[in-house]
Design a protein around this motif. Sequence first.
Motif, PDB file in Angstrom:
ATOM      1  N   SER A 155      -9.265 -34.540  74.656  1.00  0.00           N
ATOM      2  CA  SER A 155      -8.951 -34.482  73.224  1.00  0.00           C
ATOM      3  C   SER A 155     -10.179 -34.749  72.370  1.00  0.00           C
ATOM      4  CB  SER A 155      -7.842 -35.472  72.877  1.00  0.00           C
ATOM      5  OG  SER A 155      -8.240 -36.804  73.145  1.00  0.00           O
ATOM      6  N   LYS A 214      -0.073 -42.705  71.170  1.00  0.00           N
ATOM      7  CA  LYS A 214       0.051 -41.321  71.605  1.00  0.00           C
ATOM      8  C   LYS A 214       0.454 -40.358  70.489  1.00  0.00           C
ATOM      9  CE  LYS A 214       3.537 -39.698  74.013  1.00  0.00           C
ATOM     10  NZ  LYS A 214       4.495 -39.373  75.099  1.00  0.00           N
ATOM     11  N   PRO A 215       1.501 -40.629  69.696  1.00  0.00           N
ATOM     12  CA  PRO A 215       1.876 -39.649  68.667  1.00  0.00           C
ATOM     13  C   PRO A 215       0.790 -39.431  67.624  1.00  0.00           C
ATOM     14  CG  PRO A 215       3.138 -41.694  68.431  1.00  0.00           C
ATOM     15  CD  PRO A 215       2.456 -41.760  69.747  1.00  0.00           C
ATOM     16  N   VAL A 275      -1.814 -37.065  69.175  1.00  0.00           N
ATOM     17  CA  VAL A 275      -1.305 -35.686  69.197  1.00  0.00           C
ATOM     18  C   VAL A 275      -1.378 -35.054  67.805  1.00  0.00           C
ATOM     19  CG1 VAL A 275       0.751 -34.260  69.546  1.00  0.00           C
ATOM     20  CG2 VAL A 275       0.185 -36.046  71.191  1.00  0.00           C
ATOM     21  N   GLY A 276      -0.954 -35.790  66.784  1.00  0.00           N
ATOM     22  CA  GLY A 276      -1.006 -35.269  65.425  1.00  0.00           C
ATOM     23  C   GLY A 276      -2.418 -34.960  64.971  1.00  0.00           C
ATOM     24  N   ALA A 332      -2.709 -30.553  72.957  1.00  0.00           N
ATOM     25  CA  ALA A 332      -1.853 -31.497  72.230  1.00  0.00           C
ATOM     26  C   ALA A 332      -0.464 -31.551  72.846  1.00  0.00           C
ATOM     27  CB  ALA A 332      -1.766 -31.087  70.761  1.00  0.00           C
ATOM     28  N   PHE A 333       0.072 -30.399  73.218  1.00  0.00           N
ATOM     29  CA  PHE A 333       1.393 -30.371  73.846  1.00  0.00           C
ATOM     30  C   PHE A 333       1.377 -31.118  75.179  1.00  0.00           C
ATOM     31  CE2 PHE A 333       4.271 -28.420  76.937  1.00  0.00           C
ATOM     32  CZ  PHE A 333       5.493 -28.652  76.311  1.00  0.00           C
ATOM     33  N   HIS A 361       1.383 -34.834  74.630  1.00  0.00           N
ATOM     34  CA  HIS A 361       2.710 -35.260  74.199  1.00  0.00           C
ATOM     35  C   HIS A 361       3.693 -35.285  75.372  1.00  0.00           C
ATOM     36  CE1 HIS A 361       6.369 -35.592  71.822  1.00  0.00           C
ATOM     37  NE2 HIS A 361       6.829 -34.506  72.424  1.00  0.00           N
ATOM     38  N   ARG A 362       3.552 -34.315  76.254  1.00  0.00           N
ATOM     39  CA  ARG A 362       4.524 -34.161  77.334  1.00  0.00           C
ATOM     40  C   ARG A 362       4.288 -35.118  78.504  1.00  0.00           C
ATOM     41  NH1 ARG A 362       7.553 -34.169  80.790  1.00  0.00           N
ATOM     42  NH2 ARG A 362       8.814 -32.513  81.737  1.00  0.00           N
ATOM     43  N   GLU A 364       2.902 -44.110  76.684  1.00  0.00           N
ATOM     44  CA  GLU A 364       2.366 -45.053  75.718  1.00  0.00           C
ATOM     45  C   GLU A 364       1.689 -46.195  76.474  1.00  0.00           C
ATOM     46  OE1 GLU A 364       0.800 -45.926  72.954  1.00  0.00           O
ATOM     47  OE2 GLU A 364       2.380 -44.755  71.995  1.00  0.00           O
TER      48      GLU A 364
END
Length: 455
Positions: free
Chosen positions: A28, A92-93, A96-97, A209-210, A213-214, A218
């Motif tokens: 990332s 984590k969220p 991703v954002g 990003a997906f 998330h998947r 955390e």
Amino acid sequence: MQSDADAALPEAAPPRRSARASVAAALSTSLEWYDFFIYSTAAALVFNTTFFATDSAVVSALNSFATVAVGFIARPIGGIVAGQLGDKYGRKPVLVGAVVLMAVATSLIGFVPSTQAVWLAPTILVTLRICQGLAVGAQWGGAVLVATENAPAHLRGYYGSFAQLGVPIGVVLGNVAFLLATAFASPEAFVTWVWRIPFWISLVMLPIAFAIHRYLEETPEFQAAAAKAATQPQVRRSPFFEVLRRNPGAILTAAGANTVGIVFFYATITGSVQLVTTYLGVARSTVLTWILIACVVMIPLVPFFGWLSDRIGRKLVFGLGSAAMLVWAVPMWLLIAASGPDRIWPFAVAVLGAVVAMALQTGTQGTLFAELFPPEIRFSGASLGYQISAIVGGFAPFVTVALINGDPGNAWRVGVLIVVLAAAALLCLQLISRRRYHSTAAPAAATGTEATAAR
């Protein structure tokens, strides 16, 4: 032997989870920094004529690099917002954002028409650059904490350094993209449209990003902090205001210690490119190739120095980086100024020496800053310390152009500026050592990581 402080930490994630988290952080950040850096490269090579053309090469370069700085000004805002969300809802969220925002903003830059076609083009460009700044400001804290909080206590420097690998890898990817673009296109085609291709490539970040998330969990420390907060009847304070109340000194000293590294880095990879291509006649491809080689050399050094910080202490390794910048800055810029079309070795020596100094800081800064704050306000505190320093660092290319002022004989001035900032960094690093023992009552979970960094 495990200390009592280390025993107070939540149970560390298993090795496979630690490895998965570090790979996610490296992927990332590599793509995020690729996006952020290609803007700086394009500003040095293209934007001065495509969006900010004037009768003066110096003024055009200053206008172009001013938009680079805009992204850095936005980074603390992204860090503040992400810190609030990351300390409340998870690392984590937010990560991703940030990746999604960066992918969208960067790809759209590739579609902005030139000023000759649309007079509002510079405004659109600046707006998207602000979005880039918000994204990278949010991403840094998320990636660092995903890596460090999923790592065993005795290897946090090593695993945390993988989040920092995005810096050299991002530069390598960006330079490869522009080298290919310049190799297979005429100068006219490159300025007209080929420069846009590296920006469109950033859409590859969306599947990354997906996947994060998947498949990424955390962190254990956030889960422990969230569970503790859920049992407390009082309304939880804003993490942003809480870290300002409890740890203002740690934020400011972290920012002061980190400023020299950011200035040093951007003056090297952007300011030096503009100097040698515009005023010394060195081919664009030659300069980008040597920047690329230097960053390839830097890649293995970053985790090595992260690992070394687990053995001899974060502040010592980070301080060695500041001292190396202090010693190397003036000779480095004298070498850069001595370069030419048939004399590229001074530039090569300058940047190869620079990446060793940068790796000493880059490999340790994420873990060092994260360990200054307890888990419930760590995202906010680490992000603020890092991103405040980025505001100053973002003006490095602009200041470099202004100090040199079209005369390569003035390059030593940039070195003197770095010497002053490096001296200030060493002072701030000493203050970090003193302040950490006098911070207001931090939770027990924070003491283990503080003990590691204080060595």
